[in-house]
Design a protein around this motif. Sequence first.
Motif, short mmCIF file in Angstrom:
data_model
loop_
_atom_site.label_atom_id
_atom_site.label_comp_id
_atom_site.label_asym_id
_atom_site.label_seq_id
_atom_site.Cartn_x
_atom_site.Cartn_y
_atom_site.Cartn_z
N GLU A 31 0.83 -1.21 0.00
CA GLU A 31 0.00 0.00 0.00
C GLU A 31 0.86 1.26 0.00
N LEU A 32 1.98 1.20 0.70
CA LEU A 32 2.85 2.37 0.82
C LEU A 32 3.77 2.52 -0.40
N GLY A 33 3.67 1.58 -1.34
CA GLY A 33 4.49 1.66 -2.55
C GLY A 33 5.91 1.15 -2.37
N GLU A 34 6.19 0.49 -1.25
CA GLU A 34 7.52 -0.07 -0.99
C GLU A 34 7.52 -1.52 -1.44
N LEU A 35 7.57 -1.72 -2.75
CA LEU A 35 7.32 -3.04 -3.32
C LEU A 35 8.42 -4.05 -3.00
N SER A 36 9.66 -3.62 -2.90
CA SER A 36 10.73 -4.57 -2.60
C SER A 36 10.55 -5.14 -1.19
N ARG A 37 10.09 -4.30 -0.27
CA ARG A 37 9.84 -4.78 1.10
C ARG A 37 8.59 -5.66 1.13
N ALA A 38 7.59 -5.31 0.33
CA ALA A 38 6.40 -6.15 0.24
C ALA A 38 6.76 -7.53 -0.29
N GLU A 39 7.55 -7.57 -1.35
CA GLU A 39 7.98 -8.85 -1.92
C GLU A 39 8.73 -9.69 -0.90
N ALA A 40 9.60 -9.04 -0.14
CA ALA A 40 10.41 -9.77 0.84
C ALA A 40 9.54 -10.45 1.89
N TRP A 41 8.49 -9.76 2.34
CA TRP A 41 7.65 -10.35 3.37
C TRP A 41 6.66 -11.36 2.82
N PHE A 42 6.16 -11.15 1.62
CA PHE A 42 5.36 -12.19 0.98
C PHE A 42 6.21 -13.45 0.80
N ALA A 43 7.47 -13.26 0.41
CA ALA A 43 8.36 -14.41 0.20
C ALA A 43 8.62 -15.15 1.51
N LYS A 44 8.85 -14.41 2.60
CA LYS A 44 9.08 -15.06 3.90
C LYS A 44 7.86 -15.88 4.32
N ALA A 45 6.67 -15.31 4.12
CA ALA A 45 5.45 -16.04 4.46
C ALA A 45 5.31 -17.26 3.56
N GLY A 46 5.62 -17.10 2.28
CA GLY A 46 5.56 -18.23 1.35
C GLY A 46 6.51 -19.34 1.73
N GLU A 47 7.71 -18.97 2.14
CA GLU A 47 8.70 -19.96 2.56
C GLU A 47 8.24 -20.72 3.79
N ASN A 48 7.33 -20.11 4.55
CA ASN A 48 6.78 -20.76 5.74
C ASN A 48 5.45 -21.45 5.45
N GLY A 49 5.16 -21.65 4.16
CA GLY A 49 4.01 -22.47 3.78
C GLY A 49 2.71 -21.75 3.55
N ASP A 50 2.71 -20.42 3.45
CA ASP A 50 1.47 -19.67 3.26
C ASP A 50 1.20 -19.53 1.76
N ARG A 51 0.25 -20.32 1.24
CA ARG A 51 -0.04 -20.29 -0.20
C ARG A 51 -0.57 -18.95 -0.64
N ASN A 52 -1.42 -18.33 0.17
CA ASN A 52 -1.99 -17.04 -0.22
C ASN A 52 -0.89 -15.99 -0.40
N ALA A 53 0.14 -16.07 0.45
CA ALA A 53 1.26 -15.14 0.31
C ALA A 53 2.00 -15.38 -0.99
N ILE A 54 2.13 -16.64 -1.37
CA ILE A 54 2.79 -16.97 -2.64
C ILE A 54 1.98 -16.40 -3.81
N ILE A 55 0.67 -16.55 -3.76
CA ILE A 55 -0.17 -16.02 -4.83
C ILE A 55 -0.04 -14.50 -4.91
N ASP A 56 -0.02 -13.83 -3.75
CA ASP A 56 0.15 -12.37 -3.74
C ASP A 56 1.51 -11.97 -4.32
N LEU A 57 2.53 -12.76 -4.00
CA LEU A 57 3.86 -12.49 -4.54
C LEU A 57 3.88 -12.69 -6.05
N VAL A 58 3.21 -13.73 -6.51
CA VAL A 58 3.13 -14.00 -7.95
C VAL A 58 2.44 -12.85 -8.68
N VAL A 59 1.39 -12.30 -8.07
CA VAL A 59 0.69 -11.16 -8.67
C VAL A 59 1.64 -9.98 -8.84
#
Length: 231
Positions: free
Chosen positions: A115-143
């Motif tokens: 939301e704040l436009g800090e996309l590299s930080r958003a990607e990093a946290w979606f990736a961390k959640a994805g690495e911990n098994g959160d499929r929805n986070a992976i889908i958000d990262l893919v988007v």
Amino acid sequence: MSSAAIIVACGLTVGGFVSSSEFTTHAVTEGNRAFRAMIDTDAIGYELPDYSTLDDAQTYEPLSCTIRERGIDGEESVVDAARDLLGLATQALEQRAEATNDTVLMTFLAEIFKELGELSRAEAWFAKAGENGDRNAIIDLVVLFEEGQRIDEAAAWLAKATELGDSPSMLTLADLLKRHGRVAEAEEWYQRAIDARVPEAFQAVVALLKEQGRMAEVEQWHWRVIDTPDP
């Protein structure tokens, strides 16, 4: 760049949530108190809640619309104070998410940074959640990756999701590859999705074949489905 209204709204909601949590810091608590004192609740039209729950903290988008409509985001001092509070609050959230491997907090952080436009930080946290098994986070990262035309990275993350046992990601990956003209790869993943009995996989590959005028192959795929043993 994010709008001033979303910065103010996130300052109120995220700051309120963190200041009410067990992992708050003195700086966040005091910063939140001082920031709320700057907000003219009469201008907003209602008494602001304390945003003590995560559900409350996720209401920043409609709040930002009110803030914009009422002109509350027009004061530079208010926006600066919101930005400062957000810096402190997100730092506390990041430390908590790291310490607990809490994927809910990780995705919340990712959404805030997006939301704040800090996309590299958003990607990093979606990736961390994805690495911990959160499929929805992976889908958000893919988007995010697809929006940035980073198709190979998007495909790699969906493939990773399938390795984690998420069969529906096979169909999502096939659809992604199809959208970007990688038809042969898409067909391979449609087949894997069919083998895994993913709903709508057969309909998706039939739609692809019809779009390409390959009607003779539709029956072949039909027999493939019939001959596919249960997983």
